[in-house]
Design a protein around this motif. Structure first.
Motif, PDB file in Angstrom:
ATOM      1  N   LEU A 216      11.820 -24.749  -2.521  1.00 36.14           N
ATOM      2  CA  LEU A 216      10.435 -24.857  -2.046  1.00 36.14           C
ATOM      3  C   LEU A 216       9.662 -25.410  -3.254  1.00 36.14           C
ATOM      4  N   ASP A 217       8.565 -26.196  -2.793  1.00 39.03           N
ATOM      5  CA  ASP A 217       7.554 -26.835  -3.913  1.00 39.03           C
ATOM      6  C   ASP A 217       6.961 -25.924  -4.732  1.00 39.03           C
ATOM      7  N   PHE A 218       6.273 -26.382  -5.712  1.00 42.39           N
ATOM      8  CA  PHE A 218       5.515 -25.822  -6.780  1.00 42.39           C
ATOM      9  C   PHE A 218       4.326 -24.944  -6.138  1.00 42.39           C
ATOM     10  N   GLY A 219       3.957 -25.120  -5.232  1.00 40.09           N
ATOM     11  CA  GLY A 219       2.931 -24.483  -4.467  1.00 40.09           C
ATOM     12  C   GLY A 219       3.120 -23.172  -4.218  1.00 40.09           C
ATOM     13  N   PHE A 220       4.517 -22.664  -3.895  1.00 41.52           N
ATOM     14  CA  PHE A 220       4.794 -21.395  -3.986  1.00 41.52           C
ATOM     15  C   PHE A 220       5.021 -20.830  -5.391  1.00 41.52           C
ATOM     16  N   ASN A 221       5.204 -21.383  -6.202  1.00 43.32           N
ATOM     17  CA  ASN A 221       5.374 -20.822  -7.608  1.00 43.32           C
ATOM     18  C   ASN A 221       3.763 -20.436  -7.951  1.00 43.32           C
ATOM     19  N   VAL A 222       2.680 -21.146  -7.563  1.00 38.58           N
ATOM     20  CA  VAL A 222       1.465 -20.711  -7.744  1.00 38.58           C
ATOM     21  C   VAL A 222       0.957 -19.779  -6.915  1.00 38.58           C
ATOM     22  N   VAL A 223       1.389 -19.581  -5.732  1.00 36.82           N
ATOM     23  CA  VAL A 223       1.178 -18.457  -5.058  1.00 36.82           C
ATOM     24  C   VAL A 223       1.735 -17.065  -5.505  1.00 36.82           C
ATOM     25  N   LEU A 224       2.899 -17.407  -6.048  1.00 34.57           N
ATOM     26  CA  LEU A 224       3.636 -16.126  -6.760  1.00 34.57           C
ATOM     27  C   LEU A 224       3.000 -15.645  -8.073  1.00 34.57           C
ATOM     28  N   ALA A 225       2.469 -16.670  -8.678  1.00 34.50           N
ATOM     29  CA  ALA A 225       1.862 -16.231  -9.820  1.00 34.50           C
ATOM     30  C   ALA A 225       0.472 -15.626  -9.532  1.00 34.50           C
ATOM     31  N   GLU A 226      -0.157 -16.133  -8.646  1.00 37.89           N
ATOM     32  CA  GLU A 226      -1.471 -15.662  -8.366  1.00 37.89           C
ATOM     33  C   GLU A 226      -1.463 -14.031  -7.772  1.00 37.89           C
ATOM     34  N   GLU A 227      -0.628 -14.054  -6.996  1.00 38.12           N
ATOM     35  CA  GLU A 227      -0.647 -12.447  -6.344  1.00 38.12           C
ATOM     36  C   GLU A 227      -0.065 -11.458  -7.190  1.00 38.12           C
ATOM     37  N   LEU A 228       0.889 -11.667  -8.202  1.00 41.11           N
ATOM     38  CA  LEU A 228       1.232 -11.026  -9.045  1.00 41.11           C
ATOM     39  C   LEU A 228       0.354 -10.603 -10.230  1.00 41.11           C
ATOM     40  N   PHE A 229      -0.506 -11.682 -10.670  1.00 42.49           N
ATOM     41  CA  PHE A 229      -1.572 -11.388 -11.464  1.00 42.49           C
ATOM     42  C   PHE A 229      -2.947 -10.698 -10.623  1.00 42.49           C
ATOM     43  N   ARG A 230      -2.831 -10.823  -9.610  1.00 45.71           N
ATOM     44  CA  ARG A 230      -4.244  -9.996  -8.939  1.00 45.71           C
ATOM     45  C   ARG A 230      -3.871  -8.825  -8.945  1.00 45.71           C
ATOM     46  N   VAL A 231      -2.488  -8.344  -8.457  1.00 49.15           N
ATOM     47  CA  VAL A 231      -2.226  -7.083  -8.533  1.00 49.15           C
ATOM     48  C   VAL A 231      -1.952  -6.321  -9.891  1.00 49.15           C
ATOM     49  N   GLY A 232      -1.667  -7.188 -11.036  1.00 46.77           N
ATOM     50  CA  GLY A 232      -1.747  -6.726 -12.386  1.00 46.77           C
ATOM     51  C   GLY A 232      -0.393  -6.183 -12.727  1.00 46.77           C
ATOM     52  N   VAL A 233       0.719  -6.797 -12.354  1.00 46.05           N
ATOM     53  CA  VAL A 233       2.098  -5.956 -12.667  1.00 46.05           C
ATOM     54  C   VAL A 233       3.257  -6.920 -12.141  1.00 46.05           C
ATOM     55  N   GLY A 234       4.188  -6.625 -13.002  1.00 39.93           N
ATOM     56  CA  GLY A 234       5.436  -7.741 -12.609  1.00 39.93           C
ATOM     57  C   GLY A 234       5.258  -9.103 -13.027  1.00 39.93           C
ATOM     58  N   THR A 235       4.164  -9.221 -13.908  1.00 41.12           N
ATOM     59  CA  THR A 235       4.003 -10.852 -14.280  1.00 41.12           C
ATOM     60  C   THR A 235       5.182 -11.566 -14.867  1.00 41.12           C
ATOM     61  N   LEU A 236       6.039 -10.598 -15.391  1.00 46.91           N
ATOM     62  CA  LEU A 236       7.278 -11.385 -15.806  1.00 46.91           C
ATOM     63  C   LEU A 236       8.085 -12.025 -14.817  1.00 46.91           C
ATOM     64  N   ALA A 237       8.007 -11.498 -13.479  1.00 50.51           N
ATOM     65  CA  ALA A 237       8.648 -12.332 -12.322  1.00 50.51           C
ATOM     66  C   ALA A 237       8.105 -13.854 -12.385  1.00 50.51           C
ATOM     67  N   SER A 238       6.916 -13.868 -12.368  1.00 53.86           N
ATOM     68  CA  SER A 238       6.340 -15.566 -12.462  1.00 53.86           C
ATOM     69  C   SER A 238       6.869 -16.217 -13.814  1.00 53.86           C
ATOM     70  N   THR A 239       6.751 -15.345 -14.844  1.00 58.60           N
ATOM     71  CA  THR A 239       7.171 -16.218 -16.006  1.00 58.60           C
ATOM     72  C   THR A 239       8.740 -16.795 -15.993  1.00 58.60           C
ATOM     73  N   SER A 240       9.468 -15.810 -15.503  1.00 55.27           N
ATOM     74  CA  SER A 240      10.839 -16.090 -15.615  1.00 55.27           C
ATOM     75  C   SER A 240      11.010 -17.035 -14.337  1.00 55.27           C
ATOM     76  N   SER A 241      10.481 -16.835 -13.283  1.00 60.36           N
ATOM     77  CA  SER A 241      10.810 -18.032 -12.178  1.00 60.36           C
ATOM     78  C   SER A 241      10.197 -19.239 -12.378  1.00 60.36           C
ATOM     79  N   SER A 242       9.057 -19.289 -12.838  1.00 55.23           N
ATOM     80  CA  SER A 242       8.291 -20.552 -13.002  1.00 55.23           C
ATOM     81  C   SER A 242       8.120 -21.454 -14.246  1.00 55.23           C
ATOM     82  N   ILE A 243       8.450 -20.499 -15.458  1.00 49.32           N
ATOM     83  CA  ILE A 243       8.462 -21.317 -16.696  1.00 49.32           C
ATOM     84  C   ILE A 243       9.607 -21.464 -17.244  1.00 49.32           C
TER      85      ILE A 243
END
Length: 397
Positions: free
Chosen positions: A82-109
Motif C-alpha cells: 500500500l502507499d504511504f498514506g496508509f502509514n500516515v493513518v497508522l501513525a495518526e491513530e496510534l498517537f491519538r490513542v497514545g499507545v503502541g507508537t512503536l508499531a508505527s516507528t518499526s513499520s514506517s521508519i
C-alpha cells in the motif's frame, strides 16, 4: 466579557476537519478498522502498559494478524503493498490513542531501511515476520555521550574472514526491550576521513551470543514505549548481515530522515488535535463562578489561538505529505515542519493543562499524560536546534 458559547451545544469540530487529497475512501476504511481494533485491544490496557513501562509483543502480533503493520511492504514478502498514506493513518491513530507508537516507528521508519537497502536473502528472512508482528525492530544509533553527532560513534565492527565482531554500547534505544531485530550503526573503519564514511549498519538478531540488553530506562513520558541500553561484547555476526554497502550507513540514515521527521510532525499534529478537542469538551462542562469556563474571554482566546495554529500546521503538513509521496526532496521544509509542529504540541500541552486547572495535574485526566509525552517530540528525530541548523545551512547561511 464575551459570552458566545453555550455549554448545552455540542462541540463543533468542523473547523478542525480537513480534506486531504492523498487520502482515498480506502484509507478511511483502513482508519475505521484500525480505530475499532485499538478500542478493543489497546484502550482498555493503556494504564496497565503505562505502569509496566512496556507494551507486550502480543499487541503487535495482533496488529500484524489484522494487516495493520508495515502496510507498504510488497506482497511477495507478505505485505499489502500500500502507499504511504496508509502509514500516515497508522501513525495518526496510534498517537491519538497514545499507545503502541512503536508499531508505527518499526513499520514506517525502520523497516523501510530493509526494503530499500537489504539483500533478497535479508528481505525474505525478516520482512514477513515484520509484517506478521512476530518481530518488531529497533534502530541503534545513539551512544552514551553522543547525540546527534553520529559520525563520532565508538561502537566498532571489525571484520575477520566471513564475519564481523561488534563491540560497544548504545543508549536511549526505543523498543530496545521488545525488538527482535536491531539495525546497529557501527564503525567498520574507525580511521575513515571524514568519519562518516566509516559508518555501516549491521543487522543483529536478539538471540546473537554476546548481545544483551542493559537497563530499561525510566523516562518522563511515553511510559508504555520501552527505551533501553544495548550492550555488544564480542558479538559475532555474518558479513551477510551487513545492510547495503560497507561505509554507507551514515548516508542511508540521512537518506531516510525526511520520512522519519515528517512522521514525527504528523504524530505531533495528531496529539495536538486530541489535546485541543478534549480541552474544548472540558471547558464547556467545567463551571466556575456559576458559568462554564468556556464563556470566559481568556478561555475563548486561548482556544481560538490554538485552533488557528493547528489549522495552519495541518495545511502545511498536508502540502508536504503530498510532495513526499511524489518523491520530492523537501528536506528544508520538513525540517521546518518538524521543529515547528513539535514545539507547537509542547506549547499546546501546557496551555491545555492550564485550562484544566487543578484537574489537569491529576492522572485521571488524559492531559497529564499528554503533557509528559509530548515533551520529547522536539528532541527525538533531531532536536529543534538541529532542525534550525539544517534550515539555516540550506538557506546559504
Amino acid at each position: 466579557m464575551s459570552n458566545t458559547t453555550n455549554s448545552s451545544k455540542p462541540v463543533n469540530y468542523d473547523l478542525l476537519k480537513r480534506e486531504r487529497a492523498y487520502l482515498t475512501p480506502e484509507h478511511e476504511m483502513f482508519r475505521k478498522s484500525l480505530q475499532k481494533f485499538l478500542e478493543k485491544e489497546a484502550v482498555p490496557y493503556i494504564e496497565k502498559w503505562e505502569e509496566e513501562m512496556f507494551t507486550p509483543r502480543e499487541f503487535y502480533e495482533k496488529m500484524g494478524a489484522q494487516g495493520f503493520l508495515c502496510p507498504q511492504v510488497k506482497s511477495e514478502y507478505g505485505g499489502l503493498e500500500l502507499d504511504f498514506g496508509f502509514n500516515v493513518v497508522l501513525a495518526e491513530e496510534l498517537f491519538r490513542v497514545g499507545v503502541g507508537t512503536l508499531a508505527s516507528t518499526s513499520s514506517s521508519i525502520i523497516v523501510p531501511y530493509l526494503e530499500e537497502y537489504g539483500t533478497e536473502e535479508q528481505k525474505k528472512k525478516y520482512l514477513p515476520k515484520c509484517v506478521s508482528g512476530e518481530i518488531t525492530t529497533a534502530i541503534a544509533m545513539t551512544e552514551p555521550g553522543i547525540g546527534s553527532d553520529l559520525a563520532s560513534m565508538s561502537t566498532t565492527a571489525v571484520r575477520e574472514s566471513d564475519h564481523y565482531i561488534i563491540n560497544g554500547q548504545k543508549t536511549f534505544i526505543s523498543n530496545g526491550i521488545n525488538a527482535g531485530l536491531f539495525f546497529v550503526a557501527v564503525k567498520t573503519d574507525p580511521k575513515a576521513k571524514p568519519a562518516r564514511k566509516g559508518v555501516s549498519i549491521i543487522l543483529v538478531d536478539e538471540n546473537t551470543p554476546g548481545f544483551s540488553r542493559g537497563r530499561k530506562l525510566k523516562k518522563l513520558g511515553e511510559h508504555s514505549k520501552d527505551v533501553a541500553e544495548l550492550i555488544f561484547e564480542d558479538v559475532h555476526v555474518s558479513v551477510s548481515n551487513l545492510l547495503g554497502a560497507e561505509g554507507q550507513g551514515f548516508y542511508y540514515l540521512m537518506d531516510r530522515l525526511q520520512q522519519e521527521r515528517l512522521l514525527i510532525a504528523i504524530n505531533s499534529l495528531a496529539v495536538s488535535e486530541v489535546m485541543l478537542k478534549s480541552t474544548i469538551s472540558y471547558v464547556k462542562e467545567r463551571h466556575a463562578f456559576g458559568k462554564p469556563i468556556s464563556s470566559f474571554q481568556n478561555t475563548q482566546f486561548e482556544i481560538a489561538e490554538m485552533a488557528t495554529e493547528l489549522s495552519l500546521a495541518q495545511t502545511f503538513l498536508d502540502h508536504l505529505t503530498s510532495k513526499h509521496i511524489k518523491g520530492e526532496n523537501i528536506v528544508t521544509q520538513i525540517s521546518m515542519a518538524k521543529w515547528y509542529v513539535a514545539e507547537m504540541a509542547r506549547r499546546m500541552s501546557a496551555r491545555c493543562l492550564q485550562l484544566h486547572g487543578g484537574y489537569g495535574f491529576m492522572e485521571e485526566y488524559p492531559i497529564a499524560r499528554r503533557y509528559r509525552d509530548v515533551a520529547v517530540m522536539p528532541i527525538y528525530g533531531g532536536t529543534t536546534e538541529i532542525m534550525k541548523n539544517i534550515i539555516a545551512k540550506n538557506l546559504g547561511l
